[in-house]
Scaffold this motif. Structure first.
Motif, PDB file in Angstrom:
ATOM      1  N   PRO A  91       0.814  -1.223   0.000  1.00  0.00           N
ATOM      2  CA  PRO A  91       0.000   0.000   0.000  1.00  0.00           C
ATOM      3  C   PRO A  91       0.846   1.272   0.000  1.00  0.00           C
ATOM      4  CG  PRO A  91      -0.936  -1.602   1.501  1.00  0.00           C
ATOM      5  CD  PRO A  91       0.372  -2.167   1.046  1.00  0.00           C
ATOM      6  N   ALA A  92       1.901   1.291   0.805  1.00  0.00           N
ATOM      7  CA  ALA A  92       2.739   2.491   0.889  1.00  0.00           C
ATOM      8  C   ALA A  92       3.405   2.805  -0.445  1.00  0.00           C
ATOM      9  CB  ALA A  92       3.800   2.318   1.979  1.00  0.00           C
ATOM     10  N   ARG A  93       3.825   1.784  -1.182  1.00  0.00           N
ATOM     11  CA  ARG A  93       4.482   2.015  -2.471  1.00  0.00           C
ATOM     12  C   ARG A  93       3.504   2.513  -3.525  1.00  0.00           C
ATOM     13  NH1 ARG A  93       7.997  -3.473  -1.809  1.00  0.00           N
ATOM     14  NH2 ARG A  93       9.802  -2.542  -0.741  1.00  0.00           N
ATOM     15  N   VAL A  94       2.294   1.959  -3.524  1.00  0.00           N
ATOM     16  CA  VAL A  94       1.288   2.432  -4.484  1.00  0.00           C
ATOM     17  C   VAL A  94       0.913   3.875  -4.168  1.00  0.00           C
ATOM     18  CG1 VAL A  94      -1.037   2.065  -5.387  1.00  0.00           C
ATOM     19  CG2 VAL A  94       0.424   0.096  -4.881  1.00  0.00           C
ATOM     20  N   GLU A  95       0.775   4.171  -2.889  1.00  0.00           N
ATOM     21  CA  GLU A  95       0.449   5.537  -2.467  1.00  0.00           C
ATOM     22  C   GLU A  95       1.565   6.498  -2.871  1.00  0.00           C
ATOM     23  OE1 GLU A  95      -0.120   7.665   1.848  1.00  0.00           O
ATOM     24  OE2 GLU A  95      -1.057   5.692   1.587  1.00  0.00           O
ATOM     25  N   MET A  96       2.806   6.101  -2.652  1.00  0.00           N
ATOM     26  CA  MET A  96       3.943   6.952  -3.021  1.00  0.00           C
ATOM     27  C   MET A  96       3.989   7.172  -4.531  1.00  0.00           C
ATOM     28  SD  MET A  96       8.032   6.310  -2.380  1.00  0.00           S
ATOM     29  CE  MET A  96       7.749   6.057  -0.629  1.00  0.00           C
ATOM     30  N   LEU A  97       3.728   6.124  -5.290  1.00  0.00           N
ATOM     31  CA  LEU A  97       3.712   6.255  -6.752  1.00  0.00           C
ATOM     32  C   LEU A  97       2.699   7.295  -7.186  1.00  0.00           C
ATOM     33  CD1 LEU A  97       4.214   5.428  -9.710  1.00  0.00           C
ATOM     34  CD2 LEU A  97       2.580   3.568  -9.359  1.00  0.00           C
ATOM     35  N   LEU A  98       1.497   7.238  -6.602  1.00  0.00           N
ATOM     36  CA  LEU A  98       0.475   8.205  -6.983  1.00  0.00           C
ATOM     37  C   LEU A  98       0.909   9.621  -6.629  1.00  0.00           C
ATOM     38  CD1 LEU A  98      -2.294   8.776  -8.153  1.00  0.00           C
ATOM     39  CD2 LEU A  98      -3.294   8.298  -5.903  1.00  0.00           C
ATOM     40  N   VAL A 154       3.965  10.745  -6.583  1.00  0.00           N
ATOM     41  CA  VAL A 154       4.977  11.133  -7.576  1.00  0.00           C
ATOM     42  C   VAL A 154       4.307  11.525  -8.884  1.00  0.00           C
ATOM     43  CG1 VAL A 154       6.851  10.259  -9.025  1.00  0.00           C
ATOM     44  CG2 VAL A 154       6.848   9.785  -6.570  1.00  0.00           C
ATOM     45  N   VAL A 155       3.374  10.722  -9.356  1.00  0.00           N
ATOM     46  CA  VAL A 155       2.696  11.021 -10.624  1.00  0.00           C
ATOM     47  C   VAL A 155       1.956  12.347 -10.532  1.00  0.00           C
ATOM     48  CG1 VAL A 155       0.892  10.253 -12.209  1.00  0.00           C
ATOM     49  CG2 VAL A 155       2.504   8.593 -11.272  1.00  0.00           C
ATOM     50  N   ARG A 156       1.313  12.578  -9.418  1.00  0.00           N
ATOM     51  CA  ARG A 156       0.602  13.854  -9.247  1.00  0.00           C
ATOM     52  C   ARG A 156       1.573  15.031  -9.240  1.00  0.00           C
ATOM     53  NH1 ARG A 156      -3.760  12.778  -4.343  1.00  0.00           N
ATOM     54  NH2 ARG A 156      -5.406  11.801  -5.585  1.00  0.00           N
ATOM     55  N   SER A 157       2.676  14.898  -8.526  1.00  0.00           N
ATOM     56  CA  SER A 157       3.628  16.010  -8.410  1.00  0.00           C
ATOM     57  C   SER A 157       4.340  16.301  -9.729  1.00  0.00           C
ATOM     58  CB  SER A 157       4.664  15.707  -7.326  1.00  0.00           C
ATOM     59  OG  SER A 157       5.489  14.620  -7.702  1.00  0.00           O
ATOM     60  N   LEU A 169      11.682   5.977  -7.936  1.00  0.00           N
ATOM     61  CA  LEU A 169      11.254   5.165  -6.802  1.00  0.00           C
ATOM     62  C   LEU A 169      12.246   4.071  -6.426  1.00  0.00           C
ATOM     63  CD1 LEU A 169       7.424   4.646  -7.475  1.00  0.00           C
ATOM     64  CD2 LEU A 169       8.578   6.462  -6.202  1.00  0.00           C
ATOM     65  N   GLN A 170      13.082   3.682  -7.373  1.00  0.00           N
ATOM     66  CA  GLN A 170      14.001   2.577  -7.138  1.00  0.00           C
ATOM     67  C   GLN A 170      15.352   2.889  -7.793  1.00  0.00           C
ATOM     68  OE1 GLN A 170      12.082  -1.037  -8.238  1.00  0.00           O
ATOM     69  NE2 GLN A 170      13.809  -2.335  -7.693  1.00  0.00           N
ATOM     70  N   PRO A 171      16.014   3.954  -7.325  1.00  0.00           N
ATOM     71  CA  PRO A 171      17.237   4.421  -7.996  1.00  0.00           C
ATOM     72  C   PRO A 171      18.404   3.447  -7.850  1.00  0.00           C
ATOM     73  CG  PRO A 171      16.916   5.566  -5.920  1.00  0.00           C
ATOM     74  CD  PRO A 171      15.673   4.763  -6.142  1.00  0.00           C
ATOM     75  N   HIS A 196      -8.854  16.141  -5.379  1.00  0.00           N
ATOM     76  CA  HIS A 196      -8.487  16.794  -4.119  1.00  0.00           C
ATOM     77  C   HIS A 196      -8.352  15.800  -2.972  1.00  0.00           C
ATOM     78  CE1 HIS A 196      -8.979  20.646  -6.051  1.00  0.00           C
ATOM     79  NE2 HIS A 196     -10.218  20.337  -6.415  1.00  0.00           N
ATOM     80  N   ARG A 197      -8.573  14.528  -3.243  1.00  0.00           N
ATOM     81  CA  ARG A 197      -8.390  13.517  -2.208  1.00  0.00           C
ATOM     82  C   ARG A 197      -6.908  13.307  -1.918  1.00  0.00           C
ATOM     83  NH1 ARG A 197     -11.049   8.433  -4.922  1.00  0.00           N
ATOM     84  NH2 ARG A 197      -9.734   9.273  -6.609  1.00  0.00           N
ATOM     85  N   SER A 198      -6.609  12.894  -0.710  1.00  0.00           N
ATOM     86  CA  SER A 198      -5.238  12.500  -0.418  1.00  0.00           C
ATOM     87  C   SER A 198      -4.912  11.261  -1.234  1.00  0.00           C
ATOM     88  CB  SER A 198      -5.078  12.195   1.072  1.00  0.00           C
ATOM     89  OG  SER A 198      -5.819  11.031   1.426  1.00  0.00           O
ATOM     90  N   ALA A 199      -3.630  11.011  -1.446  1.00  0.00           N
ATOM     91  CA  ALA A 199      -3.238   9.813  -2.184  1.00  0.00           C
ATOM     92  C   ALA A 199      -3.742   8.562  -1.469  1.00  0.00           C
ATOM     93  CB  ALA A 199      -1.717   9.764  -2.340  1.00  0.00           C
ATOM     94  N   ARG A 200      -3.670   8.560  -0.161  1.00  0.00           N
ATOM     95  CA  ARG A 200      -4.154   7.404   0.604  1.00  0.00           C
ATOM     96  C   ARG A 200      -5.635   7.161   0.355  1.00  0.00           C
ATOM     97  NH1 ARG A 200      -3.216   4.186   5.055  1.00  0.00           N
ATOM     98  NH2 ARG A 200      -5.094   3.573   6.170  1.00  0.00           N
TER      99      ARG A 200
END
Length: 293
Positions: free
Chosen positions: A9-16, A18-21, A36-38, A80-84
């Motif tokens: 869940p944390a990785r999917v949330e982080m991905l979203l 990043v895509v938004r930003s 995400l995986q340098p 406008h929802r949080s990524a979570r």
């Protein structure tokens, strides 16, 4: 299926996030992997693909989309929802309402819920539930992409993330769909605020098919008897907790012939919880605003 992969869940949330930003800038799959995986990340090997798994999960949940030029964008440009919350609501819509993406997610949760049991951690627990699930639900017949201990471990993680229960100090998962119900109460009640317990249970089963009476619940618990009017342990706890927190009012008069929440051992009060049998349910949209007697 993504719940038994490295798509936590944390990785999917982080991905979203990043895509938004990166909206409006060049962002393709290789760039996401590098972000995400340098190179040089501790523990990374030639077979590591956490970023790729997260991308696949986000696609399946319709959180991101691939454009014709190879770029990746968020599926909702103005969200406008949080990524979570976006991830959780995607699971509500894409996973818990249907079993095409994740065939075991809602079904195994309903299996646990209907048996009033909790799910321990560890390999032995995973093997135990793998055997029981296959034996009790399918008569021991092998299934395609069968439920196994690795899926079990992943599902425990995703269940908690989606508000379907909690983990105790021994890392044992206890079904309690408090947050899931909280998200669905507006749809269950519609424009009204009061429902008889029979109408409430009917609408709940339509909105949350993995809970008591829903189509996934019935598949997982074919011997469930609606006429017994007994609510599962996990759902009973969620309803009592929502009542105590002021989101719902459970009307349980002394002369009630309604549905039993006795498994949660509800406390008594002088106004509403006078018995273990709920006759009606009142929805309180504003937290803490209790109905008067």
């Amino acid at each position: 299926m993504f719940t038994d992969s490295e798509a936590t869940p944390a990785r999917v949330e982080m991905l979203l996030e990043v895509v938004r930003s990166m909206s409006g800038r060049r962002l393709d799959a290789p760039t996401i992997r590098q972000l995400l995986q340098p190179e040089g990340l501790p523990g990374r090997t030639s077979t590591s693909d956490q970023a790729g798994r997260a991308i696949t999960a986000a696609r399946e949940l319709d959180l991101i989309e691939d454009q014709a030029d190879g770029m990746i964008r968020a599926s909702r440009s103005r969200d406008h929802r949080s990524a979570r919350m976006a991830v959780v609501e995607a699971v509500d819509e894409k996973v818990l309402s249907d079993d095409k993406i994740e065939p075991w997610f809602g079904l195994f949760y309903a299996f646990l819920l209907g048996r009033d049991e909790s799910a321990a951690s560890g390999n032995e627990a995973g093997k135990h539930w793998e055997a029981r699930f296959e034996r009790e639900l399918f008569g021991g017949a092998k299934q395609n992409n069968r439920f196994n201990d690795s899926k079990y471990r992943g599902l425990r993680r995703w269940f908690r993330y989606c508000g379907l229960g909690w983990h105790d100090g021994d890392d044992r998962f206890h079904p309690n769909p408090y947050q899931r119900l909280t998200r669905k109460l507006p749809a269950i009640f519609g424009r009204g605020h009061d429902l008889s317990i029979d109408a409430f249970m009917e609408r709940l089963s339509e909105q949350c098919p993995e809970l008591d009476g829903g189509h996934l619940f019935l598949r997982a618990n074919p011997g469930w008897d609606r006429s017994a009017r007994t609510i599962s342990l996990g759902l009973s706890h969620a309803l009592v907790d929502l009542h105590l927190d002021g989101a719902l009012v459970l009307n349980c008069p002394l002369d009630s012939d309604g549905w039993s929440i006795a498994k949660a051992a509800p406390p008594r009060d002088k106004d509403y919880l006078k018995s273990d049998l709920a006759s009606s349910v009142c929805y309180i949209p504003v937290n803490g605003a209790r109905a008067s007697g």
